[in-house]
Design a protein around this motif. Structure first.
Motif, PDB file in Angstrom:
ATOM      1  N   PRO A 115     -45.191   1.987   8.062  1.00  0.00           N
ATOM      2  CA  PRO A 115     -44.066   1.153   8.500  1.00  0.00           C
ATOM      3  C   PRO A 115     -43.042   0.956   7.391  1.00  0.00           C
ATOM      4  CG  PRO A 115     -46.014  -0.199   8.129  1.00  0.00           C
ATOM      5  CD  PRO A 115     -46.420   1.230   7.912  1.00  0.00           C
ATOM      6  N   CYS A 116     -41.769   1.094   7.738  1.00  0.00           N
ATOM      7  CA  CYS A 116     -40.676   0.856   6.791  1.00  0.00           C
ATOM      8  C   CYS A 116     -39.775  -0.278   7.263  1.00  0.00           C
ATOM      9  CB  CYS A 116     -39.845   2.120   6.606  1.00  0.00           C
ATOM     10  SG  CYS A 116     -40.730   3.485   5.845  1.00  0.00           S
ATOM     11  N   PHE A 117     -39.436  -0.285   8.553  1.00  0.00           N
ATOM     12  CA  PHE A 117     -38.526  -1.287   9.099  1.00  0.00           C
ATOM     13  C   PHE A 117     -38.993  -1.700  10.495  1.00  0.00           C
ATOM     14  CE2 PHE A 117     -36.127   1.798   6.569  1.00  0.00           C
ATOM     15  CZ  PHE A 117     -35.598   0.983   5.589  1.00  0.00           C
ATOM     16  N   ALA A 118     -38.784  -2.972  10.822  1.00  0.00           N
ATOM     17  CA  ALA A 118     -39.031  -3.459  12.181  1.00  0.00           C
ATOM     18  C   ALA A 118     -37.689  -3.573  12.882  1.00  0.00           C
ATOM     19  CB  ALA A 118     -39.727  -4.819  12.134  1.00  0.00           C
ATOM     20  N   LEU A 119     -37.632  -3.114  14.128  1.00  0.00           N
ATOM     21  CA  LEU A 119     -36.388  -3.253  14.880  1.00  0.00           C
ATOM     22  C   LEU A 119     -36.175  -4.712  15.250  1.00  0.00           C
ATOM     23  CD1 LEU A 119     -36.343  -0.217  17.376  1.00  0.00           C
ATOM     24  CD2 LEU A 119     -35.395  -0.381  15.072  1.00  0.00           C
ATOM     25  N   ASN A 120     -34.940  -5.162  15.116  1.00  0.00           N
ATOM     26  CA  ASN A 120     -34.612  -6.525  15.537  1.00  0.00           C
ATOM     27  C   ASN A 120     -34.101  -6.501  16.973  1.00  0.00           C
ATOM     28  OD1 ASN A 120     -31.776  -5.932  15.541  1.00  0.00           O
ATOM     29  ND2 ASN A 120     -31.686  -6.348  13.353  1.00  0.00           N
ATOM     30  N   ASN A 121     -33.882  -7.673  17.541  1.00  0.00           N
ATOM     31  CA  ASN A 121     -33.465  -7.755  18.956  1.00  0.00           C
ATOM     32  C   ASN A 121     -32.155  -7.030  19.219  1.00  0.00           C
ATOM     33  OD1 ASN A 121     -35.709  -9.147  19.813  1.00  0.00           O
ATOM     34  ND2 ASN A 121     -34.790 -11.152  19.481  1.00  0.00           N
ATOM     35  N   GLU A 122     -31.224  -7.083  18.284  1.00  0.00           N
ATOM     36  CA  GLU A 122     -29.937  -6.414  18.471  1.00  0.00           C
ATOM     37  C   GLU A 122     -30.124  -4.895  18.574  1.00  0.00           C
ATOM     38  OE1 GLU A 122     -25.453  -6.697  16.566  1.00  0.00           O
ATOM     39  OE2 GLU A 122     -27.177  -7.219  15.322  1.00  0.00           O
ATOM     40  N   GLN A 123     -30.955  -4.334  17.720  1.00  0.00           N
ATOM     41  CA  GLN A 123     -31.227  -2.903  17.763  1.00  0.00           C
ATOM     42  C   GLN A 123     -31.953  -2.529  19.053  1.00  0.00           C
ATOM     43  OE1 GLN A 123     -33.298  -3.196  14.012  1.00  0.00           O
ATOM     44  NE2 GLN A 123     -31.979  -1.625  13.134  1.00  0.00           N
ATOM     45  N   ILE A 124     -32.956  -3.310  19.417  1.00  0.00           N
ATOM     46  CA  ILE A 124     -33.725  -3.046  20.637  1.00  0.00           C
ATOM     47  C   ILE A 124     -32.823  -3.111  21.857  1.00  0.00           C
ATOM     48  CG2 ILE A 124     -35.577  -3.897  22.131  1.00  0.00           C
ATOM     49  CD1 ILE A 124     -36.911  -4.920  19.451  1.00  0.00           C
ATOM     50  N   ASN A 125     -32.006  -4.168  21.947  1.00  0.00           N
ATOM     51  CA  ASN A 125     -31.109  -4.321  23.096  1.00  0.00           C
ATOM     52  C   ASN A 125     -30.114  -3.169  23.189  1.00  0.00           C
ATOM     53  OD1 ASN A 125     -32.394  -6.693  23.833  1.00  0.00           O
ATOM     54  ND2 ASN A 125     -30.912  -8.003  22.790  1.00  0.00           N
ATOM     55  N   GLY A 126     -29.588  -2.712  22.049  1.00  0.00           N
ATOM     56  CA  GLY A 126     -28.665  -1.580  22.059  1.00  0.00           C
ATOM     57  C   GLY A 126     -29.331  -0.303  22.557  1.00  0.00           C
ATOM     58  N   LEU A 127     -30.548  -0.056  22.083  1.00  0.00           N
ATOM     59  CA  LEU A 127     -31.276   1.137  22.527  1.00  0.00           C
ATOM     60  C   LEU A 127     -31.664   1.052  23.997  1.00  0.00           C
ATOM     61  CD1 LEU A 127     -33.391   1.582  19.309  1.00  0.00           C
ATOM     62  CD2 LEU A 127     -31.836   3.308  20.246  1.00  0.00           C
ATOM     63  N   VAL A 128     -32.103  -0.112  24.441  1.00  0.00           N
ATOM     64  CA  VAL A 128     -32.463  -0.292  25.854  1.00  0.00           C
ATOM     65  C   VAL A 128     -31.228  -0.115  26.732  1.00  0.00           C
ATOM     66  CG1 VAL A 128     -33.262  -1.966  27.580  1.00  0.00           C
ATOM     67  CG2 VAL A 128     -34.525  -1.686  25.437  1.00  0.00           C
ATOM     68  N   GLN A 129     -30.101  -0.697  26.318  1.00  0.00           N
ATOM     69  CA  GLN A 129     -28.866  -0.556  27.095  1.00  0.00           C
ATOM     70  C   GLN A 129     -28.446   0.911  27.186  1.00  0.00           C
ATOM     71  OE1 GLN A 129     -27.379  -2.868  28.890  1.00  0.00           O
ATOM     72  NE2 GLN A 129     -25.931  -1.344  29.612  1.00  0.00           N
ATOM     73  N   GLY A 130     -28.500   1.628  26.068  1.00  0.00           N
ATOM     74  CA  GLY A 130     -28.164   3.053  26.084  1.00  0.00           C
ATOM     75  C   GLY A 130     -29.100   3.850  26.968  1.00  0.00           C
ATOM     76  N   THR A 131     -30.377   3.503  26.934  1.00  0.00           N
ATOM     77  CA  THR A 131     -31.365   4.187  27.771  1.00  0.00           C
ATOM     78  C   THR A 131     -31.087   3.918  29.249  1.00  0.00           C
ATOM     79  OG1 THR A 131     -33.005   4.009  26.019  1.00  0.00           O
ATOM     80  CG2 THR A 131     -33.839   4.413  28.237  1.00  0.00           C
ATOM     81  N   LYS A 132     -30.788   2.668  29.582  1.00  0.00           N
ATOM     82  CA  LYS A 132     -30.472   2.327  30.983  1.00  0.00           C
ATOM     83  C   LYS A 132     -29.233   3.078  31.458  1.00  0.00           C
ATOM     84  CE  LYS A 132     -32.429  -2.319  31.228  1.00  0.00           C
ATOM     85  NZ  LYS A 132     -32.110  -3.754  31.343  1.00  0.00           N
ATOM     86  N   GLU A 133     -28.214   3.121  30.613  1.00  0.00           N
ATOM     87  CA  GLU A 133     -26.979   3.817  30.994  1.00  0.00           C
ATOM     88  C   GLU A 133     -27.229   5.305  31.207  1.00  0.00           C
ATOM     89  OE1 GLU A 133     -24.138   2.890  27.938  1.00  0.00           O
ATOM     90  OE2 GLU A 133     -24.066   0.777  28.515  1.00  0.00           O
ATOM     91  N   LYS A 134     -28.038   5.882  30.377  1.00  0.00           N
ATOM     92  CA  LYS A 134     -28.275   7.330  30.481  1.00  0.00           C
ATOM     93  C   LYS A 134     -29.204   7.694  31.639  1.00  0.00           C
ATOM     94  CE  LYS A 134     -29.530  11.423  27.939  1.00  0.00           C
ATOM     95  NZ  LYS A 134     -29.783  12.028  26.645  1.00  0.00           N
ATOM     96  N   TYR A 135     -30.271   6.914  31.849  1.00  0.00           N
ATOM     97  CA  TYR A 135     -31.306   7.325  32.788  1.00  0.00           C
ATOM     98  C   TYR A 135     -31.379   6.516  34.069  1.00  0.00           C
ATOM     99  CZ  TYR A 135     -32.995   9.918  28.753  1.00  0.00           C
ATOM    100  OH  TYR A 135     -33.095  10.769  27.689  1.00  0.00           O
TER     101      TYR A 135
END
Length: 193
Positions: A169-189
């Motif tokens: 482990p190097c870094f833990a994702l924070n809520n802002e990063q998670i929300n951005g990735l989830v939003q991008g995933t929802k938009e794409k798929y």
């Protein structure tokens, strides 16, 4: 294992309180949790078409589902991944703070979920199966050991050597990063017309 736990605790300190870190490390899965996790993994793997190098969006989407529908204290981690002593992914920096990209093309690390005494990797088999430039000897060894058509792997941290994988482990994702990735995933798929 001690050094790994120190790195993990240091990363978690960026996103969790001391009490949350204690809950995270002490959490023990029960049979209902395992059934729930299997259902969630199947659902996420059904939603996202098979492709290589989708660790951040697969882990973030699965992590969001787990957080929204259970009390399992999870962290979505980024870091290095080694297989039988060979570095497969080398994480030199965290994922961008605000990202809606479902694939981080400039980022070279790996992403997975941790909770209690387990590591859950929902993307490694897809990367092995669908990547054209995954190291061929490692690819062959993983396929020989685990077979074709696998979805995710959940590894007990105390037996990690038996699996051949080493997650640093190097870094833990924070809520802002998670929300951005989830939003991008929802938009794409999920928002296809």
């Amino acid at each position: 294992m001690h050094n790994r736990n120190s790195n993990l605790a240091e990363s978690l300190n960026e996103i969790f309180s001391t009490k949350e870190i204690e809950l995270f490390f002490n959490y023990e899965l029960n049979n209902d949790d395992i059934t729930f996790l299997k259902t969630c993994m199947k659902e996420v793997l059904t939603i996202i078409p098979p492709d290589a190098y989708n660790c951040a969006n697969l882990s973030s989407l699965l992590g969001a589902v787990i957080v929204d529908h259970s009390k399992i204290p999870i962290a979505i981690m980024t870091g290095h991944l080694d297989y039988k002593g060979s570095r497969v992914f080398n994480c030199e920096k965290p994922i961008s703070i605000k990202t809606t990209n479902t694939k981080e093309t400039l980022w070279k690390g790996h992403c997975w979920i941790e909770f209690g005494q387990y590591i859950l990797d929902i993307s490694i088999f897809r990367t092995v199966y669908y990547s054209e430039n995954f190291p061929p000897l490692i690819k062959r060894d993983i396929i020989n050991k685990y077979g074709e058509g696998k979805g995710a792997i959940m590894i007990p941290k105390d037996a990690i050597e038996e699996y051949g994988f080493e997650y640093t482990p190097c870094f833990a994702l924070n809520n802002e990063q998670i929300n951005g990735l989830v939003q991008g995933t929802k938009e794409k798929y999920l928002n296809k017309n």
